[in-house]
Design a protein around this motif. Structure first.
Motif, PDB file in Angstrom:
ATOM      1  N   LYS B   4       4.615  -4.163  -3.619  1.00 43.66           N
ATOM      2  CA  LYS B   4       4.009  -2.982  -3.000  1.00 43.66           C
ATOM      3  C   LYS B   4       4.477  -1.706  -3.708  1.00 43.66           C
ATOM      4  O   LYS B   4       5.578  -1.660  -4.269  1.00 43.66           O
ATOM      5  CB  LYS B   4       4.384  -2.935  -1.524  1.00 43.66           C
ATOM      6  CG  LYS B   4       3.567  -3.894  -0.673  1.00 43.66           C
ATOM      7  CD  LYS B   4       3.595  -3.475   0.769  1.00 43.66           C
ATOM      8  CE  LYS B   4       2.688  -4.303   1.669  1.00 43.66           C
ATOM      9  NZ  LYS B   4       2.135  -5.539   1.150  1.00 43.66           N
ATOM     10  N   ILE B   5       3.625  -0.701  -3.664  1.00 42.25           N
ATOM     11  CA  ILE B   5       4.006   0.604  -4.215  1.00 42.25           C
ATOM     12  C   ILE B   5       4.813   1.329  -3.143  1.00 42.25           C
ATOM     13  O   ILE B   5       4.325   1.549  -2.034  1.00 42.25           O
ATOM     14  CB  ILE B   5       2.743   1.397  -4.591  1.00 42.25           C
ATOM     15  CG1 ILE B   5       2.005   0.661  -5.719  1.00 42.25           C
ATOM     16  CG2 ILE B   5       3.096   2.808  -5.020  1.00 42.25           C
ATOM     17  CD1 ILE B   5       0.576   1.106  -5.890  1.00 42.25           C
ATOM     18  N   ILE B   7       6.582   4.374  -1.517  1.00 44.53           N
ATOM     19  CA  ILE B   7       6.524   5.835  -1.516  1.00 44.53           C
ATOM     20  C   ILE B   7       7.440   6.395  -0.436  1.00 44.53           C
ATOM     21  O   ILE B   7       7.210   6.203   0.766  1.00 44.53           O
ATOM     22  CB  ILE B   7       5.070   6.311  -1.318  1.00 44.53           C
ATOM     23  CG1 ILE B   7       4.227   5.782  -2.498  1.00 44.53           C
ATOM     24  CG2 ILE B   7       5.014   7.834  -1.240  1.00 44.53           C
ATOM     25  CD1 ILE B   7       2.752   5.858  -2.278  1.00 44.53           C
ATOM     26  N   TYR B  32      -4.420   1.431   2.933  1.00 41.92           N
ATOM     27  CA  TYR B  32      -4.135   0.630   1.734  1.00 41.92           C
ATOM     28  C   TYR B  32      -3.000  -0.353   1.974  1.00 41.92           C
ATOM     29  O   TYR B  32      -1.855   0.044   2.133  1.00 41.92           O
ATOM     30  CB  TYR B  32      -3.808   1.535   0.546  1.00 41.92           C
ATOM     31  CG  TYR B  32      -5.027   2.226   0.011  1.00 41.92           C
ATOM     32  CD1 TYR B  32      -5.875   1.579  -0.882  1.00 41.92           C
ATOM     33  CD2 TYR B  32      -5.349   3.514   0.423  1.00 41.92           C
ATOM     34  CE1 TYR B  32      -7.013   2.207  -1.358  1.00 41.92           C
ATOM     35  CE2 TYR B  32      -6.490   4.152  -0.050  1.00 41.92           C
ATOM     36  CZ  TYR B  32      -7.311   3.497  -0.942  1.00 41.92           C
ATOM     37  OH  TYR B  32      -8.445   4.100  -1.413  1.00 41.92           O
ATOM     38  N   ASP B  34      -1.574  -2.185  -0.070  1.00 41.12           N
ATOM     39  CA  ASP B  34      -0.650  -2.350  -1.209  1.00 41.12           C
ATOM     40  C   ASP B  34       0.432  -1.277  -1.284  1.00 41.12           C
ATOM     41  O   ASP B  34       1.163  -1.195  -2.266  1.00 41.12           O
ATOM     42  CB  ASP B  34      -1.427  -2.433  -2.528  1.00 41.12           C
ATOM     43  CG  ASP B  34      -2.217  -1.157  -2.804  1.00 41.12           C
ATOM     44  OD1 ASP B  34      -2.244  -0.260  -1.931  1.00 41.12           O
ATOM     45  OD2 ASP B  34      -2.811  -1.045  -3.902  1.00 41.12           O
ATOM     46  N   ILE B  35       0.510  -0.429  -0.273  1.00 39.28           N
ATOM     47  CA  ILE B  35       1.592   0.557  -0.311  1.00 39.28           C
ATOM     48  C   ILE B  35       2.593   0.309   0.816  1.00 39.28           C
ATOM     49  O   ILE B  35       2.265  -0.267   1.863  1.00 39.28           O
ATOM     50  CB  ILE B  35       1.091   2.021  -0.221  1.00 39.28           C
ATOM     51  CG1 ILE B  35       0.271   2.255   1.054  1.00 39.28           C
ATOM     52  CG2 ILE B  35       0.317   2.420  -1.446  1.00 39.28           C
ATOM     53  CD1 ILE B  35      -0.132   3.708   1.243  1.00 39.28           C
ATOM     54  N   ARG B 317      -0.039   6.807  -4.935  1.00 38.46           N
ATOM     55  CA  ARG B 317      -0.410   5.407  -5.179  1.00 38.46           C
ATOM     56  C   ARG B 317      -1.199   5.296  -6.483  1.00 38.46           C
ATOM     57  O   ARG B 317      -0.904   4.461  -7.337  1.00 38.46           O
ATOM     58  CB  ARG B 317      -1.255   4.902  -4.003  1.00 38.46           C
ATOM     59  CG  ARG B 317      -1.874   3.538  -4.199  1.00 38.46           C
ATOM     60  CD  ARG B 317      -2.794   3.177  -3.029  1.00 38.46           C
ATOM     61  NE  ARG B 317      -3.483   1.912  -3.265  1.00 38.46           N
ATOM     62  CZ  ARG B 317      -4.665   1.810  -3.870  1.00 38.46           C
ATOM     63  NH1 ARG B 317      -5.308   2.893  -4.267  1.00 38.46           N
ATOM     64  NH2 ARG B 317      -5.213   0.618  -4.064  1.00 38.46           N
ATOM     65  N   THR B 318      -2.211   6.156  -6.641  1.00 36.46           N
ATOM     66  CA  THR B 318      -3.015   6.139  -7.865  1.00 36.46           C
ATOM     67  C   THR B 318      -2.148   6.410  -9.091  1.00 36.46           C
ATOM     68  O   THR B 318      -2.281   5.759 -10.125  1.00 36.46           O
ATOM     69  CB  THR B 318      -4.131   7.209  -7.785  1.00 36.46           C
ATOM     70  OG1 THR B 318      -4.811   7.052  -6.545  1.00 36.46           O
ATOM     71  CG2 THR B 318      -5.102   7.078  -8.926  1.00 36.46           C
TER      72      THR B 318
END
Lengths: 342, 342
Positions: B4-5, B7, B32, B34-35, B317-318
């Motif tokens: 996962k990203i 943050i 999302y 994936d974060i 994320r991007t």
């Protein structure tokens, strides 16, 4: 007639010249019997326009000048090569004391160059700043320097502050105007090399009212009477002011056309909005004087219409009546004396 | 979960923390899968807020930090003295690769200082610029540098242009973005010492698309994708943008309240106007990244509400997904190589 205030007006400068310039000049002489406007430009062109109006003839003089400097021309070359242009002829009249002031909506670069090179600086003035009136929520503030010479020195900024203060007090009628340095924070230690070096000098300067730093955010709210900066920053402020206003109003307008409901609403708000936005219109406050010259040179917007020309002529009248230039001369003569006795 | 990203979000930074920050974080993880958001701040305070929502629990982690740095504190001293503050704790997580990005609406000075001192610069980067998205008529432009360090050198401006281009292309999705120098005229020879020295360097720079000078007037119309300047000018542009918009809208509002007719009209235009002005709202474009660090640090407005926090998390994320920092590293590693072979 001998004692009239003589204001040379560039009849062929600006997007709406000569029609709007002549119209504005006629209005000015009608309003004040103590001024004489000298319209400078090609004789036939001006006479054609003047025919449309009635006005006190002894207050309107024509000074022929056959050439026109366009905004595209390189200023220094244009001033050198076009000796019979309205800008050169009018500037020479100021230099030779045949006119008390020169007003132009023409090429900013050419007007600034002619002012500095032909009319010449007051003794002691290092650099003549272009002082631009900008609209604020409270009325107007004076932004200087907005001229062509960037990277000014701290000593020059101090002079700008002194001349700006004399202008605001005498011409705009603001008693004891406050001077703030345009900066990126309000604390004394904030800023770049220039603002940090200028701050202590202004604190010591006795003939102005220094109020510290101002952030750009506070300018439109009228946070300071005089916003002091070098010309690169001044130019950014001036042009961004114009750009943001233009874009925001265009965005608002677009929004008003999105539905029938909003279109009807737009019709209903139009008169009130027009009246209010007038107060945020820089043309109400006349042109931008180039301060510190041996005479007055004022640049108005290239897009100036008659009203702005009239306002600028009347503003020049006040400048002369109040002896503003004599006060600027005294200010720097005093400084020269102080320096030479040290 | 390993991939996962991650943050880190400053749960106690900004005017509306922790409520709006937590709300924005919840929205982001819901959108999302994936974060993973790591909320950094006092545990109880954050848990209290989190209770209000339902969300995928494995995507929300709490990292305790007991101290809070206020916007009034001197940044360097605050970072040194408050080792258990959310800003210091989150910055250390990025440095130690326990988080991929750090988002804060807290003290700009403290976030910039922590980013530079704790997270550290990418090898070859002289100075990390703060790149601020500004709304324009066409969408958004990137203004950089808006950071705390003024009087940048030409070589630093070239680096800003390179990093800004990578950011716009990868994160904002602008293909082959144009870079313009903020200047007082469009001609190459115009400007101050800095812009004159930077212009030829950018002309030679092969990994950006240099489009010349831009006057401040053209910024709001969207005249360039990337507006390049040193931080003093950047700061003026940013704050004046805000000031002129605020004052103009306040003047318009006042105008709408002057008569019954205009009040009725105002009611009718409100929905359309609100929708249109949204396009001119910087919170739509997320926060301002500090570029060139060993990890991502993003500063959002102090006044940020949930939507801006969400947008900034998604923007981060991007940034990570596109490998933007790897591209920045490559860019400067290449430059280092070129230099060392000379």
């Amino acid at each position: 007639m001998e004692n009239k205030i003589r204001i040379a007006v560039d009849a062929v400068g600006g997007d709406h010249a000569p029609a709007e310039v002549v119209k504005g000049a006629v209005e000015a002489v009608k309003r004040y019997p103590d001024i004489q406007v000298i319209l400078v430009g090609p004789g036939e062109l001006i006479e054609e326009e003047l025919k449309k109006y009635e006005y006190p003839e002894e207050q309107m003089v024509l000074q022929p000048a056959s050439e026109i400097i366009s905004t595209e021309e390189a200023p220094v070359a244009a001033i050198r090569d076009k000796q019979d242009s309205s800008i050169v002829v009018a500037s020479k009249m100021v230099k030779e004391k045949k006119a008390d002031a020169f007003v132009s909506a023409g090429s900013t670069g050419a007007v600034l160059t002619a002012g500095t090179l032909i009319v010449g600086r007051v003794k002691g003035v290092e650099r003549p700043p272009l002082a631009t009136p900008i609209p604020t929520e409270k009325g107007m503030s004076l932004l200087l320097d907005c001229g062509a010479n960037v990277d000014a020195k701290p000593s020059q900024l101090v002079q700008f502050a002194q001349m700006g203060s004399l202008y605001m007090e005498n011409v705009m009628g603001v008693k004891n105007p406050g001077v703030a340095i345009l900066n990126i924070g309000v604390e004394e230690e904030k800023g770049n090399a220039l603002t940090k070096a200028t701050y202590p000098l202004l604190k010591e300067c006795r003939n102005i009212r220094f109020v510290g730093n101002i952030e750009a955010r506070e300018i439109p709210a009228g946070g300071a009477d005089i916003v002091l900066c070098e010309a690169f920053a001044g130019n950014i402020v001036l042009k961004l002011y114009e750009g943001v206003s233009r874009t925001l109003l265009s965005v608002v307008k677009k929004g008003l056309l999105t539905s029938l409901r909003s279109k009807l609403g737009a019709l209903m708000i139009k008169p009130a909005l027009k009246e209010t936005l007038k107060s945020f219109d820089s043309s109400e406050y006349g042109g931008a004087p180039l301060l510190g010259l041996n005479g007055l040179v004022v640049k108005t917007h290239g897009s100036a219409k008659a009203k702005e020309i009239t306002n600028t002529i009347l503003q020049s009248r006040t400048f002369v009546l109040k002896g503003t230039n004599e006060k600027i001369k005294e200010c720097f003569a005093g400084i020269e004396r102080v320096r030479s006795t040290k």
